[in-house]
Write a protein that holds these residues in place. Structure first.
Motif, PDB file in Angstrom:
ATOM      1  N   ILE A  27      36.106  45.241  33.124  1.00  0.00           N
ATOM      2  CA  ILE A  27      36.495  43.915  33.598  1.00  0.00           C
ATOM      3  C   ILE A  27      35.228  43.132  33.910  1.00  0.00           C
ATOM      4  O   ILE A  27      34.232  43.693  34.369  1.00  0.00           O
ATOM      5  CB  ILE A  27      37.421  43.976  34.831  1.00  0.00           C
ATOM      6  CG1 ILE A  27      36.800  44.812  35.968  1.00  0.00           C
ATOM      7  CG2 ILE A  27      38.785  44.524  34.440  1.00  0.00           C
ATOM      8  CD1 ILE A  27      37.612  44.785  37.266  1.00  0.00           C
TER       9      ILE A  27
ATOM     10  N   PHE B 114      45.696  44.996  35.284  1.00  0.00           N
ATOM     11  CA  PHE B 114      44.910  44.740  36.486  1.00  0.00           C
ATOM     12  C   PHE B 114      44.204  46.031  36.895  1.00  0.00           C
ATOM     13  O   PHE B 114      44.833  47.060  37.106  1.00  0.00           O
ATOM     14  CB  PHE B 114      45.801  44.251  37.620  1.00  0.00           C
ATOM     15  CG  PHE B 114      45.054  43.643  38.782  1.00  0.00           C
ATOM     16  CD1 PHE B 114      44.699  42.313  38.762  1.00  0.00           C
ATOM     17  CD2 PHE B 114      44.720  44.405  39.885  1.00  0.00           C
ATOM     18  CE1 PHE B 114      44.021  41.735  39.824  1.00  0.00           C
ATOM     19  CE2 PHE B 114      44.035  43.849  40.947  1.00  0.00           C
ATOM     20  CZ  PHE B 114      43.685  42.501  40.921  1.00  0.00           C
TER      21      PHE B 114
ATOM     22  N   GLU C  44      40.971  39.524  37.197  1.00  0.00           N
ATOM     23  CA  GLU C  44      41.126  40.653  36.278  1.00  0.00           C
ATOM     24  C   GLU C  44      41.214  41.982  37.003  1.00  0.00           C
ATOM     25  O   GLU C  44      41.636  42.983  36.422  1.00  0.00           O
ATOM     26  CB  GLU C  44      39.957  40.694  35.302  1.00  0.00           C
ATOM     27  CG  GLU C  44      39.902  39.487  34.381  1.00  0.00           C
ATOM     28  CD  GLU C  44      39.044  39.739  33.168  1.00  0.00           C
ATOM     29  OE1 GLU C  44      38.292  40.727  33.154  1.00  0.00           O
ATOM     30  OE2 GLU C  44      39.135  38.942  32.223  1.00  0.00           O
ATOM     31  N   GLY C  45      40.787  42.008  38.261  1.00  0.00           N
ATOM     32  CA  GLY C  45      40.816  43.248  39.010  1.00  0.00           C
ATOM     33  C   GLY C  45      40.059  43.112  40.300  1.00  0.00           C
ATOM     34  O   GLY C  45      39.688  42.000  40.706  1.00  0.00           O
TER      35      GLY C  45
ATOM     36  N   HIS D 113      47.378  38.268  42.403  1.00  0.00           N
ATOM     37  CA  HIS D 113      45.986  37.974  42.038  1.00  0.00           C
ATOM     38  C   HIS D 113      45.809  37.853  40.530  1.00  0.00           C
ATOM     39  O   HIS D 113      45.036  37.007  40.066  1.00  0.00           O
ATOM     40  CB  HIS D 113      45.053  39.038  42.617  1.00  0.00           C
ATOM     41  CG  HIS D 113      44.840  38.905  44.086  1.00  0.00           C
ATOM     42  ND1 HIS D 113      45.785  39.306  45.001  1.00  0.00           N
ATOM     43  CD2 HIS D 113      43.808  38.394  44.810  1.00  0.00           C
ATOM     44  CE1 HIS D 113      45.343  39.064  46.226  1.00  0.00           C
ATOM     45  NE2 HIS D 113      44.146  38.504  46.130  1.00  0.00           N
ATOM     46  N   LYS D 114      46.516  38.664  39.761  1.00  0.00           N
ATOM     47  CA  LYS D 114      46.453  38.502  38.307  1.00  0.00           C
ATOM     48  C   LYS D 114      46.959  37.122  37.922  1.00  0.00           C
ATOM     49  O   LYS D 114      46.361  36.438  37.073  1.00  0.00           O
ATOM     50  CB  LYS D 114      47.271  39.581  37.609  1.00  0.00           C
ATOM     51  CG  LYS D 114      47.196  39.461  36.090  1.00  0.00           C
ATOM     52  CD  LYS D 114      48.003  40.521  35.384  1.00  0.00           C
ATOM     53  CE  LYS D 114      47.915  40.320  33.862  1.00  0.00           C
ATOM     54  NZ  LYS D 114      48.727  41.327  33.122  1.00  0.00           N
TER      55      LYS D 114
ATOM     56  N   SER E 197      48.560  42.875  43.381  1.00  0.00           N
ATOM     57  CA  SER E 197      47.981  42.906  42.044  1.00  0.00           C
ATOM     58  C   SER E 197      48.632  41.846  41.158  1.00  0.00           C
ATOM     59  O   SER E 197      47.944  41.163  40.381  1.00  0.00           O
ATOM     60  CB  SER E 197      48.120  44.302  41.419  1.00  0.00           C
ATOM     61  OG  SER E 197      49.475  44.667  41.229  1.00  0.00           O
TER      62      SER E 197
ATOM     63  N   ALA F 281      50.103  45.474  38.490  1.00  0.00           N
ATOM     64  CA  ALA F 281      50.285  44.486  37.422  1.00  0.00           C
ATOM     65  C   ALA F 281      49.629  44.986  36.140  1.00  0.00           C
ATOM     66  O   ALA F 281      48.512  45.517  36.173  1.00  0.00           O
ATOM     67  CB  ALA F 281      49.679  43.150  37.843  1.00  0.00           C
TER      68      ALA F 281
END
Length: 234
Positions: free
Chosen positions: A53, A142, A124-125, A118-119, A115, A139
């Motif tokens: 990521i 993620f 991305e992570g 935030h995605k 997750s 997710a």
């Protein structure tokens, strides 16, 4: 809107290489950074086989061992403030979240819900010294580097948009982060566009040694010859 000396395509291109390879390239591009700027302790990784990521750091701090001491409304405002901060980015992001507890990871901030949230906000992570859970329900795509813990405990946002340190890696807002199952590294902004060419150079130099080492009849004299040939590649 902030201006960067790279594009989203430049960041995407860096996913072609693992984090150790990125570190190798940085040793050439910014040799003064050789001894710092990367994580120095291991993580548990949600998806060890996932591709790296890469994104701009969104930095924050949490605690979980004890209640925040704030009102429910203040806790909600802090959570919304954090989400708003994460959302304000024109390029992909990586959340870098420092757990300030004496025993980091006492309560998991990350799981199925966060997750997904935030995605959806462009991350991305996450790279954290804190914990995550719901491993099978995170997710899709993620990635999380942290530790595993089944409980929320009293997890709450403390602050955001201030420097943090995760496993020896100091991170500021908008730093470029590259992370995979090996750990994470901060890439200086001015180095992003230089990395592909340097990786190509290092790969060609290493290939001479690897090809010789893997060939029948390899010995110390052939190693010396391979090292000398590698040094001549520029």
């Amino acid at each position: 809107m902030a201006q960067y000396p790279f594009t989203a395509a430049d960041l995407e291109a860096l996913k072609a290489w693992d984090t150790p390879t990125i570190c190798n390239a940085l040793e050439v591009i910014v040799p003064a950074r050789r001894g710092h700027g990367f994580s120095v302790r291991p993580f548990q990784v949600a998806r060890p086989s996932a591709k790296p990521i890469v994104g701009l750091a969104r930095v924050g701090t949490i605690r979980a061992a004890f209640p925040s001491g704030r009102s429910k409304e203040a806790d909600r405002a802090a959570r919304i403030g954090w989400y708003s901060y994460v959302a304000e980015a024109a390029l992909p992001t990586i959340v870098v979240l420092q757990d300030l507890d004496d025993v980091p990871g006492t309560g998991a901030f990350w799981g199925e819900v966060n997750s997904a949230v935030h995605k959806g906000l462009g991350a991305e992570g996450c790279v954290t010294n804190g914990s995550f859970r719901d491993i099978d329900a995170l997710a899709p795509g993620f990635q999380i580097l942290g530790v595993v813990n089944p409980s929320h405990a009293y997890v709450h946002i403390v602050d955001w948009n201030r420097p943090v340190t995760i496993h020896g890696m100091a991170v500021n807002h908008d730093d470029v982060i590259h992370a995979d199952l090996h750990g994470a590294v901060v890439i200086p902004a001015e180095a992003v566009k230089q990395i592909p060419a340097v990786v190509d150079l290092l790969t060609r130099k290493e290939a001479v040694i690897l090809d010789m080492a893997r060939a029948p009849g390899f010995d110390i004299e052939k190693l010396k010859a391979a090292l000398a040939a590698s040094d001549e590649i520029h």
